[in-house]
Design a protein around this motif. Structure first.
Motif, PDB file in Angstrom:
ATOM      1  N   SER A 201       0.833  -1.211   0.000  1.00 16.96           N
ATOM      2  CA  SER A 201       0.000   0.000   0.000  1.00 16.96           C
ATOM      3  C   SER A 201       0.860   1.250   0.000  1.00 16.96           C
ATOM      4  O   SER A 201       0.577   2.223  -0.710  1.00 16.96           O
ATOM      5  N   GLU A 202       1.924   1.231   0.820  1.00 17.70           N
ATOM      6  CA  GLU A 202       2.833   2.388   0.839  1.00 17.70           C
ATOM      7  C   GLU A 202       3.474   2.600  -0.527  1.00 17.70           C
ATOM      8  O   GLU A 202       3.594   3.728  -1.010  1.00 17.70           O
ATOM      9  N   ARG A 203       3.926   1.521  -1.138  1.00 17.07           N
ATOM     10  CA  ARG A 203       4.517   1.662  -2.469  1.00 17.07           C
ATOM     11  C   ARG A 203       3.505   2.187  -3.478  1.00 17.07           C
ATOM     12  O   ARG A 203       3.830   3.013  -4.341  1.00 17.07           O
ATOM     13  N   LEU A 204       2.280   1.718  -3.347  1.00 16.80           N
ATOM     14  CA  LEU A 204       1.243   2.174  -4.258  1.00 16.80           C
ATOM     15  C   LEU A 204       0.956   3.655  -4.063  1.00 16.80           C
ATOM     16  O   LEU A 204       0.788   4.416  -5.020  1.00 16.80           O
ATOM     17  N   ALA A 205       0.917   4.097  -2.801  1.00 15.65           N
ATOM     18  CA  ALA A 205       0.678   5.518  -2.530  1.00 15.65           C
ATOM     19  C   ALA A 205       1.832   6.384  -3.027  1.00 15.65           C
ATOM     20  O   ALA A 205       1.635   7.494  -3.502  1.00 15.65           O
ATOM     21  N   ALA A 206       3.074   5.842  -2.908  1.00 15.30           N
ATOM     22  CA  ALA A 206       4.241   6.609  -3.348  1.00 15.30           C
ATOM     23  C   ALA A 206       4.265   6.770  -4.866  1.00 15.30           C
ATOM     24  O   ALA A 206       4.752   7.764  -5.402  1.00 15.30           O
ATOM     25  N   ARG A 207       3.762   5.800  -5.589  1.00 14.89           N
ATOM     26  CA  ARG A 207       3.791   5.874  -7.043  1.00 14.89           C
ATOM     27  C   ARG A 207       2.726   6.824  -7.595  1.00 14.89           C
ATOM     28  O   ARG A 207       2.760   7.191  -8.774  1.00 14.89           O
ATOM     29  N   GLY A 208       1.759   7.197  -6.766  1.00 14.37           N
ATOM     30  CA  GLY A 208       0.743   8.136  -7.235  1.00 14.37           C
ATOM     31  C   GLY A 208      -0.459   7.420  -7.838  1.00 14.37           C
ATOM     32  O   GLY A 208      -0.806   6.303  -7.463  1.00 14.37           O
ATOM     33  N   ARG A 209      -1.032   8.078  -8.794  1.00 15.87           N
ATOM     34  CA  ARG A 209      -2.268   7.577  -9.380  1.00 15.87           C
ATOM     35  C   ARG A 209      -2.006   6.305 -10.181  1.00 15.87           C
ATOM     36  O   ARG A 209      -1.046   6.222 -10.931  1.00 15.87           O
ATOM     37  N   ILE A 210      -2.902   5.359 -10.019  1.00 20.98           N
ATOM     38  CA  ILE A 210      -2.791   4.082 -10.718  1.00 20.98           C
ATOM     39  C   ILE A 210      -3.883   4.023 -11.774  1.00 20.98           C
ATOM     40  O   ILE A 210      -5.064   4.288 -11.492  1.00 20.98           O
ATOM     41  N   GLU A 211      -3.525   3.682 -12.960  1.00 22.81           N
ATOM     42  CA  GLU A 211      -4.501   3.594 -14.042  1.00 22.81           C
ATOM     43  C   GLU A 211      -5.288   2.297 -13.932  1.00 22.81           C
ATOM     44  O   GLU A 211      -4.727   1.248 -13.600  1.00 22.81           O
ATOM     45  N   PRO A 212      -6.584   2.322 -14.216  1.00 28.62           N
ATOM     46  CA  PRO A 212      -7.403   1.092 -14.142  1.00 28.62           C
ATOM     47  C   PRO A 212      -6.905  -0.002 -15.072  1.00 28.62           C
ATOM     48  O   PRO A 212      -6.948  -1.173 -14.735  1.00 28.62           O
ATOM     49  N   SER A 213      -6.436   0.403 -16.252  1.00 29.45           N
ATOM     50  CA  SER A 213      -5.967  -0.631 -17.187  1.00 29.45           C
ATOM     51  C   SER A 213      -4.753  -1.360 -16.626  1.00 29.45           C
ATOM     52  O   SER A 213      -4.629  -2.585 -16.754  1.00 29.45           O
ATOM     53  N   ARG A 214      -3.867  -0.589 -15.962  1.00 26.12           N
ATOM     54  CA  ARG A 214      -2.698  -1.229 -15.376  1.00 26.12           C
ATOM     55  C   ARG A 214      -3.108  -2.152 -14.243  1.00 26.12           C
ATOM     56  O   ARG A 214      -2.570  -3.261 -14.078  1.00 26.12           O
ATOM     57  N   LEU A 215      -4.065  -1.694 -13.410  1.00 28.19           N
ATOM     58  CA  LEU A 215      -4.546  -2.546 -12.320  1.00 28.19           C
ATOM     59  C   LEU A 215      -5.188  -3.812 -12.872  1.00 28.19           C
ATOM     60  O   LEU A 215      -5.019  -4.913 -12.331  1.00 28.19           O
ATOM     61  N   ALA A 216      -5.916  -3.659 -13.964  1.00 24.86           N
ATOM     62  CA  ALA A 216      -6.568  -4.835 -14.552  1.00 24.86           C
ATOM     63  C   ALA A 216      -5.518  -5.827 -15.052  1.00 24.86           C
ATOM     64  O   ALA A 216      -5.640  -7.043 -14.856  1.00 24.86           O
ATOM     65  N   ARG A 217      -4.483  -5.282 -15.697  1.00 27.91           N
ATOM     66  CA  ARG A 217      -3.432  -6.175 -16.182  1.00 27.91           C
ATOM     67  C   ARG A 217      -2.720  -6.866 -15.033  1.00 27.91           C
ATOM     68  O   ARG A 217      -2.439  -8.069 -15.079  1.00 27.91           O
ATOM     69  N   GLN A 218      -2.393  -6.098 -13.986  1.00 29.50           N
ATOM     70  CA  GLN A 218      -1.733  -6.694 -12.833  1.00 29.50           C
ATOM     71  C   GLN A 218      -2.622  -7.723 -12.152  1.00 29.50           C
ATOM     72  O   GLN A 218      -2.157  -8.773 -11.691  1.00 29.50           O
ATOM     73  N   ALA A 219      -3.936  -7.401 -12.069  1.00 24.31           N
ATOM     74  CA  ALA A 219      -4.856  -8.362 -11.451  1.00 24.31           C
ATOM     75  C   ALA A 219      -4.926  -9.646 -12.265  1.00 24.31           C
ATOM     76  O   ALA A 219      -4.923 -10.757 -11.713  1.00 24.31           O
TER      77      ALA A 219
ATOM     78  N   GLN B 294      -2.635 -10.752 -14.274  1.00 29.41           N
ATOM     79  CA  GLN B 294      -1.367 -11.468 -14.120  1.00 29.41           C
ATOM     80  C   GLN B 294      -1.273 -12.154 -12.770  1.00 29.41           C
ATOM     81  O   GLN B 294      -0.837 -13.302 -12.654  1.00 29.41           O
ATOM     82  N   GLY B 295      -1.714 -11.447 -11.711  1.00 29.03           N
ATOM     83  CA  GLY B 295      -1.710 -12.057 -10.381  1.00 29.03           C
ATOM     84  C   GLY B 295      -2.638 -13.256 -10.314  1.00 29.03           C
ATOM     85  O   GLY B 295      -2.332 -14.261  -9.659  1.00 29.03           O
ATOM     86  N   ARG B 296      -3.809 -13.135 -10.981  1.00 28.49           N
ATOM     87  CA  ARG B 296      -4.751 -14.262 -10.978  1.00 28.49           C
ATOM     88  C   ARG B 296      -4.138 -15.474 -11.665  1.00 28.49           C
ATOM     89  O   ARG B 296      -4.265 -16.606 -11.201  1.00 28.49           O
ATOM     90  N   THR B 297      -3.439 -15.202 -12.763  1.00 30.96           N
ATOM     91  CA  THR B 297      -2.778 -16.317 -13.471  1.00 30.96           C
ATOM     92  C   THR B 297      -1.702 -16.956 -12.601  1.00 30.96           C
ATOM     93  O   THR B 297      -1.587 -18.184 -12.507  1.00 30.96           O
ATOM     94  N   GLU B 298      -0.893 -16.106 -11.965  1.00 34.03           N
ATOM     95  CA  GLU B 298       0.154 -16.648 -11.097  1.00 34.03           C
ATOM     96  C   GLU B 298      -0.440 -17.408  -9.926  1.00 34.03           C
ATOM     97  O   GLU B 298       0.078 -18.457  -9.512  1.00 34.03           O
ATOM     98  N   LEU B 299      -1.558 -16.845  -9.342  1.00 33.83           N
ATOM     99  CA  LEU B 299      -2.194 -17.519  -8.212  1.00 33.83           C
ATOM    100  C   LEU B 299      -2.737 -18.883  -8.625  1.00 33.83           C
ATOM    101  O   LEU B 299      -2.604 -19.871  -7.897  1.00 33.83           O
ATOM    102  N   THR B 300      -3.332 -18.917  -9.822  1.00 32.13           N
ATOM    103  CA  THR B 300      -3.854 -20.210 -10.311  1.00 32.13           C
ATOM    104  C   THR B 300      -2.727 -21.210 -10.477  1.00 32.13           C
ATOM    105  O   THR B 300      -2.836 -22.382 -10.094  1.00 32.13           O
ATOM    106  N   ALA B 301      -1.622 -20.708 -11.029  1.00 35.10           N
ATOM    107  CA  ALA B 301      -0.477 -21.617 -11.220  1.00 35.10           C
ATOM    108  C   ALA B 301       0.068 -22.092  -9.879  1.00 35.10           C
ATOM    109  O   ALA B 301       0.399 -23.271  -9.692  1.00 35.10           O
TER     110      ALA B 301
END
Length: 545
Positions: A394-412, A414-421
């Motif tokens: 959360s701290e890292r996220l706050a330090a980076r500033g605004r997060i774009e929804p598309s980037r969050l979707a991609r990360q989500a 990717q995380g979902r794929t990694e979690l499934t694996a």
């Protein structure tokens, strides 16, 4: 009337004719040029001066007088002999006067050395000058190629020299020859030889006209005057500057010219120059054949010598049978001991296992309880660790500033794929570990059943204990006991004084009365061989009936 004659008698100074300086100078000039229109004067060259105009001014002198001389620019460029101080020459020309300085001088039209001594003196002077520049140094001479592909020859194409060179090359080792025709004597000799040497060096290697690998400058014998063109400084400098190795073959063996000192090799005759240029082909073939024969003999001798060494070494080595006999006997001895050793080892391991109490369900339950406690401890630590990780993210996220929804979707995604694996890997790993533990537990239980004494009881044996539960190992101990307890495969029976007989109690019922038995993995019952040796005898039992 003569300029210096007077027709009248001496009438005093007033009657003598008067002349101007120019008239007297002109009269003297006409007299000298009329009387000495063509003269040859022999003397030693003194002072020599060459101004930028190109004219040459010098003095001709002997032991008692000096005459000034001048060589105009056009004549100086055509002279064969260059004026050098100290050279004795014969100068041909005409006498004239120079009114501007009231002196007479010789206008030189030709200049030649005064005999053989003068030529030799001039040659020695040139030799000393070139030697002082290092053109005769041995270290600057280039080695001749062993077998040149192309040979350049600078000589007259009509003389016997070129025929001798070509004939000798054809006899020894035929090579390609390029001939540069030049004059080998006279005024044109030096410039043509110089241009030939420089021209061969300017050729391009591998071009349409191949550049020679070796140069030969050749001429037949002759007098010093005939060979003088090869003593010129221009020829010597061109030979010294040649990048192609050069052989000089000018004159006979007793003739020496300046080109002989600056060339890389001097040949006494043109024929000898051809012999220096190439080896004899027949001799090379004979040498190669001789070297091949020597190589064959050396190889044959080496093979025979090594074969002899091998035979000598083989006689010193022991026979193969001798080397194998000892190990074979030890192998037989160890093979005889192996069954007994295996039986003894199994017996010792069986005793050790019986002394340790064998495999009991309580031990397995204790191990399972310990692992469960460890898992509970790790589970308790998981929640704080996840909380800290979420806080850091959360701290890292706050330090980076605004997060774009598309980037969050991609990360989500990717995380979902990694979690499934990871979940798949975790499931496969957990299933594998559970299966491995189940197989290990089944094997241990099977080993327990195999090594335990229960299997022996099912074959008809019994275990006799006293009233204290101690195993009785002989009849004397059984006779002195107050009461006996006999254990069968299906239960126990108590007999003895005051005890009475009671029905056998099944072992499973006795065990379940205390606490519920743990579930065991399904297994196959051990096969009984129907004899007394199967399954082994537990070390606790005394008498088996």
């Amino acid at each position: 009337m003569d300029l210096f004659e007077d027709d009248t008698p001496d009438n005093g100074p007033g009657n003598s004719p008067e002349f101007t300086v120019s008239e007297i100078s002109g009269a003297v000039k006409r007299v000298i040029e009329g009387e000495f229109a063509h003269v040859r004067i022999r003397g030693e060259i003194g002072r020599v001066s060459t101004p930028r105009s190109g004219h040459v001014y010098m003095d001709l002198k002997d032991d008692r007088a000096v005459i000034s001389g001048v060589i105009w620019k056009g004549v100086a460029s055509r002279l064969e002999t260059r004026p050098e101080e100290g050279l004795e020459v014969v100068a041909t020309g005409r006498l004239t006067t120079f009114p501007g300085q009231s002196k007479y001088q010789l206008v030189i039209e030709d200049l030649a050395p005064a005999g053989m001594g003068a030529l030799m003196a001039m040659l020695e002077k040139r030799k000393q000058a070139l030697a002082a520049e290092g053109l005769f140094a041995q270290e600057r001479k280039k080695p001749l190629p062993f077998l040149p592909e192309v040979i350049g020859v600078v000589t007259s194409p009509s003389g016997a020299v070129i025929r001798d060179i070509l004939h000798r090359l054809r006899d020894r080792f035929p090579r390609k020859v390029l001939i540069w025709p030049v004059a080998v004597q006279g005024k044109a000799c030096a410039p043509e030889v110089t241009r030939a040497i420089e021209g061969f060096n300017r050729m391009t290697p591998g071009g349409a006209m191949p550049r020679p690998d070796l140069l030969i400058v050749a001429r037949g014998g002759g007098s010093l005057e005939d060979l003088w063109g090869f003593n010129e400084e221009s020829v010597a400098r061109a030979a010294a500057a040649s990048q192609i190795p050069l052989i000089s073959a000018v004159g006979h063996e007793t003739d020496t010219t300046l080109i002989d000192f600056v060339s890389d090799r001097r040949a006494p005759t043109p024929t000898a120059a051809a012999e220096l240029a190439v080896p004899v082909r027949g001799e090379l073939l004979a040498w190669v054949a001789d070297q091949g024969a020597r190589l064959t003999r050396a190889q044959t001798s080496a093979v025979e010598t090594r074969a002899r060494w091998l035979r000598d070494l083989s006689r010193a080595l022991p026979r193969v049978e001798t080397l194998v006999e000892g190990p074979a006997q030890r192998l037989d001895h160890l093979g005889d001991r192996l069954p007994r050793a295996l039986t003894g080892l199994a017996q010792r391991r069986r005793v050790e296992l019986s002394e340790k109490g064998g495999l009991r369900p309580t031990l397995l339950r204790g191990r399972i309880s310990e692992e469960r406690r460890r898992l509970d401890q790790l589970s308790a630590r998981l929640a704080p660790a996840l909380s800290r990780s979420v806080a850091v993210k959360s701290e890292r996220l706050a330090a980076r500033g605004r997060i774009e929804p598309s980037r969050l979707a991609r990360q989500a995604a990717q995380g979902r794929t990694e979690l499934t694996a990871l979940m798949g890997r975790f499931d496969r790993g957990a299933r594998g570990q559970i299966e491995a533990q189940r197989q290990r537990l089944t094997a241990l239980d099977r080993l327990r059943e195999t090594l335990g004494y229960k299997a022996t009881l099912r074959r008809g044996y019994t275990v006799v204990r006293d009233e204290a539960g101690q195993v009785l190992r002989d009849s004397m101990a059984a006779g002195s006991a107050a009461g006996l307890e006999i254990e069968f495969a299906d239960g126990r029976l108590s007999v003895g004084v005051g005890a009475g007989a009671r029905a056998p109690v099944p072992e499973a019922a006795a065990t379940s009365a205390s606490k519920p038995a743990p579930k065991a993995a399904p297994r196959k019952a051990p096969k009984s061989d129907g004899g007394g040796s199967g399954g082994g005898t537990p070390p606790e039992q005394g008498s088996l009936f």
